[in-house]
Scaffold this active site. Structure first.
Site, short mmCIF file in Angstrom:
data_model
loop_
_atom_site.label_atom_id
_atom_site.label_comp_id
_atom_site.label_asym_id
_atom_site.label_seq_id
_atom_site.Cartn_x
_atom_site.Cartn_y
_atom_site.Cartn_z
N THR A 177 0.84 -1.18 0.00
CA THR A 177 0.00 0.00 0.00
C THR A 177 0.88 1.24 0.00
O THR A 177 1.86 1.30 0.74
CB THR A 177 -0.90 0.01 1.24
OG1 THR A 177 -1.63 -1.22 1.31
CG2 THR A 177 -1.88 1.17 1.20
N LYS A 179 2.38 4.54 0.97
CA LYS A 179 2.47 5.29 2.22
C LYS A 179 3.30 6.54 1.98
O LYS A 179 4.25 6.50 1.19
CB LYS A 179 3.10 4.44 3.33
CG LYS A 179 2.39 3.13 3.62
CD LYS A 179 1.02 3.33 4.22
CE LYS A 179 0.35 1.99 4.53
NZ LYS A 179 -1.00 2.15 5.09
N HIS A 297 -11.66 -2.81 0.06
CA HIS A 297 -11.04 -2.54 1.36
C HIS A 297 -12.14 -2.54 2.41
O HIS A 297 -13.18 -1.91 2.22
CB HIS A 297 -10.32 -1.18 1.33
CG HIS A 297 -9.45 -0.94 2.53
ND1 HIS A 297 -9.96 -0.78 3.80
CD2 HIS A 297 -8.10 -0.84 2.65
CE1 HIS A 297 -8.96 -0.58 4.65
NE2 HIS A 297 -7.83 -0.62 3.98
#
Length: 488
Positions: A177, A179, A297
């Site tokens: 993911t 970041k 998600h």
């Protein structure tokens, strides 16, 4: 055995007395009920108010989640009321817990609109959760009949087709993911995507709360991200992807973003659980029509799934989302930073991946479930995992999973590409050891150390995160009585 005419007449007379009468007396409790193959079954954990009989509380839940109201109404006689009443048919004390009970309830299939999660949930988790007769109420599990499942599309792509499309077999998918979640410019965001994929990952992904903020609008993010995907794919000669989050305020906005993601060449798009069941089903239909993988998600799920006595268990969300049609869903890591008991997580994964599951109380599966040929959903493991845990992840989660290393990739001291390489080498070394028949679980740390001798980024990752673990007692574990025949 059929009831006599006199018995039926007496029951009908009692059941339709004017005024307020107990739910059990109204027909919402039937200990002799014979379950039909087409019934939808639900298991609730109920905590009755002091002085409320658990059978009456269970009947009340059955009534309020199907046809009842607080008083007898004569218009019931204009319906097939005896058929349409939900039937609480079994009540068991929760093992080792005071004042809590498992209530089994059967619903006739005709109570629900075909192919609609929204309609199903309006009854099962509707007003009944605010009912005063119970202090707390939790939906633990459900069984969907084949006849009902056949009215749902199921996953837009499914595990098997996704593996063929990605040309990745015999191992978990690897992802990360981006970041930080928020604040990057489009150009820097695309650079993160490129570096992660260039280092060996299969996927990068947007996080749940990156949509179209002032620091980076959605179109900019899509263009820069796909530039990174295309450049990394061309360099590696592999198919790679980036989950483009199309979550937005309206369905019109989501369709626009999804269409654009398709136009710029993405193979996968992403939505959040918080958009709601109807929007999820709508996006799943769009994804199948446009040959796109759909990632979900589970943002927001812990607001109602984490507490053990009220809300609903995440396994129910897994079942609903398989029906709704998503291809991926975050389902826990066991060893990461987020809530997850090993047996319960196994139950989630089996729910998403198996064609048929049996009753397995340690995994929290109270009903056998035939999935009626609905495609498989790929579980996603993310949140606090790193290369040093690779042997545990492979052991707990198996091959059919996306391992998402966010901080475990982007937090690498030598850079994002090095972090991705560390994870790729760790996974490949562990899969190779397993395929050679070695005890990769017991010898996992040594296997990783050996692999690190020829991979500097992996050695750095092991040195940095070797002592990092999240060993907290899970708040949600299965409640069952240990017996010699327990399904463990």
């Amino acid at each position: 055995m059929s009831q006599s005419v006199e018995s039926r007449t007496r029951i009908k007379s009692e059941r339709y007395e004017s005024g307020v009468i107990p739910y059990a007396k109204m027909g919402y409790w039937d200990a002799d009920y014979v379950i039909k193959e087409t019934d939808i079954l639900a298991l609730f954990r109920i905590t009755p108010q002091p002085g409320v009989d658990p059978i009456e509380a269970s009947a009340a839940i059955a009534g309020e989640s199907s046809t009842a109201t607080w008083t007898v109404v004569w218009t019931d006689l204009l319906t097939a009321c005896d058929l349409y009443r939900a039937k609480a048919y079994r009540v068991d004390p929760v093992p080792n817990v005071a004042d809590q009970y498992f209530a089994y309830i059967a619903y006739d299939i005709d109570l629900f609109e075909e192919g609609s999660i929204a309609n199903l949930t309006a009854s099962i988790i509707g007003n009944v959760f605010g009912f005063k007769a119970v202090k707390a109420l939790r939906l633990e599990d459900m069984r969907m009949p084949v006849a009902y499942l056949k009215t749902f599309q199921g996953p837009a792509t499914g595990l098997i087709v996704e593996r063929e499309r990605m040309d990745k077999f015999g191992r978990p998918f690897l992802g990360a993911t981006v970041k930080p979640k928020l604040g990057l410019s489009g150009k820097n965001y695309g650079r993160v995507v490129y570096e992660g994929l260039k280092g060996g990952l299969d996927f990068l992904k947007d996080d749940e709360n990156i949509n179209s903020q002032p620091f980076m609008r959605w179109r900019e993010r899509f263009l820069y991200s796909m530039e990174g995907v295309n450049k990394a794919s061309a360099s590696a000669g592999e198919i790679k992807g980036h989950y483009l989050n199309v979550t937005a305020a309206t369905m019109e906005d989501m369709y626009e973003r999804a269409e654009f993601s398709k136009e710029v060449g993405s193979i996968i798009c992403m939505i959040d659980l918080v958009i709601g069941y109807t929007a999820i089903q709508s996006m799943a239909i769009w994804a199948r029509k446009h040959d796109m993988i759909l990632h979900l998600h589970r943002a927001g799920n812990s607001t109602y799934s984490r507490q053990k006595n009220h809300g609903m268990n995440f396994r129910v969300i897994c079942k609903w989302m398989r029906m709704a049609g998503v291809d991926h869903i975050h389902a826990g890591t066991v060893v990461g930073k987020l809530e997850g008991d090993p047996l319960m997580i196994k139950g989630f994964y089996n729910t998403l991946l198996e064609s048929e599951t049996d009753i397995n109380l340690p995994q929290g599966l109270f009903f056998a479930q035939n999935w009626a040929s609905l495609r498989k959903v790929v579980p996603v493991a993310s949140g606090g995992i790193h290369a040093g845990q690779m042997h545990q992840l492979l052991d707990y989660l198996g091959d059919d999973v996306v391992l998402q290393f966010g901080g475990g990739t982007i937090g690498h001291p030598d850079g994002i590409q090095a972090g991705a390489t560390a994870n790729k080498v760790a996974l490949e070394s562990m899969v190779m050891a397993r395929n050679e028949g070695r005890n990769y679980v017991a010898k996992g740390p040594q296997i990783l150390r050996d692999a690190a001798k020829t991979c500097g980024p992996l050695q750095t990752a092991l040195d940095l995160w070797k002592d990092i673990s999240f060993n907290y007692t899970s708040t949600d574990t299965a409640d069952f009585v240990e017996t010699p025949t327990a399904n463990i």
